[in-house]
Design an enzyme around this catalytic site. Structure first.
Site, PDB file in Angstrom:
ATOM      1  N   GLY A   1       0.809  -1.218   0.000  1.00 31.63           N
ATOM      2  CA  GLY A   1       0.000   0.000   0.000  1.00 31.63           C
ATOM      3  C   GLY A   1       0.839   1.263   0.000  1.00 31.63           C
TER       4      GLY A   1
ATOM      5  N   GLY B   1       0.541   1.369  -3.356  1.00 36.53           N
ATOM      6  CA  GLY B   1       0.561   0.623  -4.615  1.00 36.53           C
ATOM      7  C   GLY B   1       1.418   1.188  -5.718  1.00 36.53           C
TER       8      GLY B   1
ATOM      9  N   CYS C   1      11.914   4.360   2.797  1.00 33.97           N
ATOM     10  CA  CYS C   1      11.968   5.747   2.356  1.00 33.97           C
ATOM     11  C   CYS C   1      12.612   6.552   3.478  1.00 33.97           C
ATOM     12  CB  CYS C   1      10.570   6.250   2.036  1.00 33.97           C
ATOM     13  SG  CYS C   1      10.692   7.830   1.235  1.00 33.97           S
TER      14      CYS C   1
HETATM   15  C1  LIG Z   1       6.305   2.359   2.905  1.00 35.39           C
HETATM   16  S1  LIG Z   1       4.721   1.777   2.697  1.00 35.39           S
HETATM   17  C2  LIG Z   1       4.838   0.910   1.176  1.00 35.39           C
HETATM   18  C3  LIG Z   1       4.740   1.812  -0.020  1.00 35.39           C
HETATM   19  C4  LIG Z   1       4.462   1.030  -1.289  1.00 35.39           C
HETATM   20  N1  LIG Z   1       5.483   0.053  -1.551  1.00 35.39           N
HETATM   21  C5  LIG Z   1       4.348   1.947  -2.515  1.00 35.39           C
HETATM   22  O1  LIG Z   1       5.310   2.095  -3.272  1.00 35.39           O
HETATM   23  O2  LIG Z   1       3.276   2.521  -2.695  1.00 35.39           O
HETATM   24  C6  LIG Z   1       4.607   0.477   3.847  1.00 35.39           C
HETATM   25  C7  LIG Z   1       3.281  -0.237   3.844  1.00 35.39           C
HETATM   26  O3  LIG Z   1       3.390  -1.389   4.682  1.00 35.39           O
HETATM   27  C8  LIG Z   1       2.158  -1.587   5.336  1.00 35.39           C
HETATM   28  N2  LIG Z   1       2.374  -2.458   6.507  1.00 35.39           N
HETATM   29  C9  LIG Z   1       2.641  -2.113   7.774  1.00 35.39           C
HETATM   30  N3  LIG Z   1       2.790  -3.202   8.550  1.00 35.39           N
HETATM   31  C10 LIG Z   1       2.626  -4.269   7.736  1.00 35.39           C
HETATM   32  C11 LIG Z   1       2.632  -5.667   7.942  1.00 35.39           C
HETATM   33  N4  LIG Z   1       2.883  -6.178   9.155  1.00 35.39           N
HETATM   34  N5  LIG Z   1       2.407  -6.458   6.892  1.00 35.39           N
HETATM   35  C12 LIG Z   1       2.168  -5.941   5.658  1.00 35.39           C
HETATM   36  N6  LIG Z   1       2.125  -4.627   5.407  1.00 35.39           N
HETATM   37  C13 LIG Z   1       2.360  -3.798   6.432  1.00 35.39           C
HETATM   38  C14 LIG Z   1       1.698  -0.194   5.650  1.00 35.39           C
HETATM   39  O4  LIG Z   1       0.310  -0.166   5.884  1.00 35.39           O
HETATM   40  C15 LIG Z   1       2.115   0.569   4.383  1.00 35.39           C
HETATM   41  O5  LIG Z   1       1.070   0.572   3.470  1.00 35.39           O
END
Ligand SMILES: C[S@@+](CC[C@H](N)C(=O)[O-])C[C@H]1O[C@@H](n2cnc3c(N)ncnc32)[C@H](O)[C@@H]1O
Length: 473
Positions: free
Chosen positions: A291, A293, A410
């Site tokens: 997320g 995405g 990031c």
């Molecule tokens: C830095 S963001 C990712 C951004 C994404 N890769 C993009 O380019 O749009 C990290 C994401 O990891 C999710 N997240 C947090 N804890 C998590 C978990 N235990 N398992 C899977 N996703 C998790 C968060 O909700 C967030 O959407």
């Protein structure tokens, strides 16, 4: 003549002039302060309302945005200047008064608005939102600030560099001291580099588009934008940069999801993972923290070009819905699921390529989130660390032997980047680092490897970090 009538006649009451741009900027700052709101989420609905009700045009919206973002970014510097102009501690000034003063300080020290206009507009704003009594205080403080320019104030309020380099940089470049320290640890080098980085954090980032391969091309986007509004990307073969004022929403390919808004650093991370050398099958890809995405949509398109399928997984249901939207129309097979990457539903060893773009402090994206630097605390790192280790550990489990895992943040903070990767490698073994630098061809200044750290001042991207690991056992 009575006593009363001999006194100088008091000035007739004049209604304050309401300036909708400054009132809106003040409202946005109050929301950020009172409700812990994010400026980039608060501003668009306020601007929309102002367009409908106040007849805001593009210039009004640009000025309001600049006042809010500039004031928030430079808050550390302005606090030091305001503190030098009042005779009580800053914390004893009411927050709404401080917001009006900071907005005024930004107009005086950070914009080309003429001094008299900056002071009188701020005093009128104070009369509207604070009342006449406190407007007098605002007037007195801003008149003191107006006596010097920014350089002269910095001479006065920042400690000399030779006495305390980090404190000096913190005041001059408006970052919390601990952030200066963490960024400098990660960047290394001398004064010039860290100053360039801190200044880059205070600049408005360019908007970059991604033409999702197989769905659109940079040439198509450049054609629509024309020479004035579009420039080719610097590093990513799929990137297009928008010139000042370019509106992504006005481009069909963006509205249709064939292209999107994505920082070039984020594109480079997805591309490097997709191109990492791999022996054996290359059919199943996983994005374990997908997320909202951005990377999943690029990975999905790249996977489709190879005949591979993408599983995009995200813990938060509302963010999983955003991933679904970003992947809609993807030319190859994909699935979006809501799952906790630390207790994954997939079988170990199922994937050829795995990305974990873990939750982090976001210290690499300070350009985009002007209030973030003031919200974060050093102790936040302790909260992220166990989750980052657990997600990387499970990502390695998810990859087949010989498969590749990308660990991305990031943030350049070492506690979230190298320290996590080294700890997980030491604790679990069964994986080796791959040199990520050759997977970003043409990108200079990538460091000593094998991992890669991008920087706003060197690459014009967010400070994304990427370590690539191959599962060996
Ligand atoms: C830095 S963001 C990712 C951004 C994404 N890769 C993009 O380019 O749009 C990290 C994401 O990891 C999710 N997240 C947090 N804890 C998590 C978990 N235990 N398992 C899977 N996703 C998790 C968060 O909700 C967030 O959407």
């Amino acid at each position: 003549m009575s006593e009363q009538s001999r006194r100088r006649p008091s000035k007739p009451y004049r209604r304050p002039k309401k300036d909708p741009v400054r009132v809106l900027a003040f409202e946005a700052l109050r929301a950020v302060d009172e409700r812990d709101a994010y400026a980039n989420l608060v501003l668009p609905p306020l601007l929309k309302k102002a367009r409908e009700k106040e007849g805001f045009d593009g210039r009004d919206a640009a000025l309001a945005t600049e006042l809010v973002y500039g004031t928030l970014r430079r808050q550390g510097t302005y606090d030091a200047v305001i503190a030098a102009c009042i005779d009580r501690p800053l914390r004893e000034v009411d927050p709404p008064v401080l917001d009006v003063l900071s907005l005024g300080a930004h107009q005086l020290l950070g914009t080309r608005i003429p001094t008299h206009a900056a002071v009188s507009a701020s005093v009128e704003l104070a009369r509207v939102v604070l009342g006449d009594g406190r407007a007098k205080f605002v007037n007195a403080v801003l008149r003191r600030i107006a006596q010097r320019d920014l350089d002269a104030w910095l001479e006065e309020v920042a400690p000399p560099y030779d006495e305390d380099a980090e404190d000096h940089l913190a005041v001059v470049h408006s970052h919390p001291r601990w952030v200066v320290s963490a960024l400098w640890d990660a960047l290394g080098g001398g004064r010039a580099g860290i100053e360039d980085l801190l200044e880059a954090d205070n600049e408005r980032p360019e908007v970059t588009l991604v033409a999702r391969p197989g769905r659109s091309t940079p040439a198509e986007l450049l054609d629509v934008l024309g020479d004035e509004a579009g420039l080719p990307g610097r590093w990513s073969p799929y990137a297009v940069r928008l010139a000042e004022g370019g509106e992504p929403g006005a481009i069909d390919a963006v509205r249709e999801g064939r292209a999107g808004v994505q920082d070039e650093g984020s594109q480079l991370v997805a591309i490097a993972l997709a191109n990492a050398p791999l022996d054996g099958p290359d059919r199943r890809w996983l994005d374990g923290c997908a997320g909202p995405g951005g990377k999943a949509a690029l990975l999905g398109a790249l996977a489709a070009g190879r005949g591979a399928a993408l599983l995009a997984s995200e813990k938060q249901p509302h963010r999983a819905r955003l991933v679904d939207r970003a992947l809609t129309g993807n030319p190859g097979p994909y699935q979006v699921i809501t799952a906790d990457g630390t207790r994954p539903p997939w079988r170990p060893g199922s994937f050829d390529r795995v990305l974990v773009d873990v939750p982090c402090s976001g210290l690499g994206a300070l350009r985009r989130r002007p209030e973030a630097r003031w919200r974060r605390r050093p102790e936040d790192m302790e909260g992220f660390a166990p989750l980052q280790r657990a997600l990387l550990t499970e990502a390695l489990q998810a990859a087949r032997v010989g498969g590749v895992v990308g660990y991305a943040t990031c943030s350049p903070h070492l506690a979230e980047t190298r320290v996590v990767v080294d700890d997980v490698l030491k604790k679990h073994g069964g994986a080796e680092l791959i040199d990520a630098r050759p997977l970003m061809p043409g990108v200079p200044a990538l460091g000593d490897g094998p991992d890669v750290q991008l920087w706003p001042h060197l690459h014009g991207t967010d400070a994304m970090y990427l370590a690539l690991l191959r599962r060996t056992a």
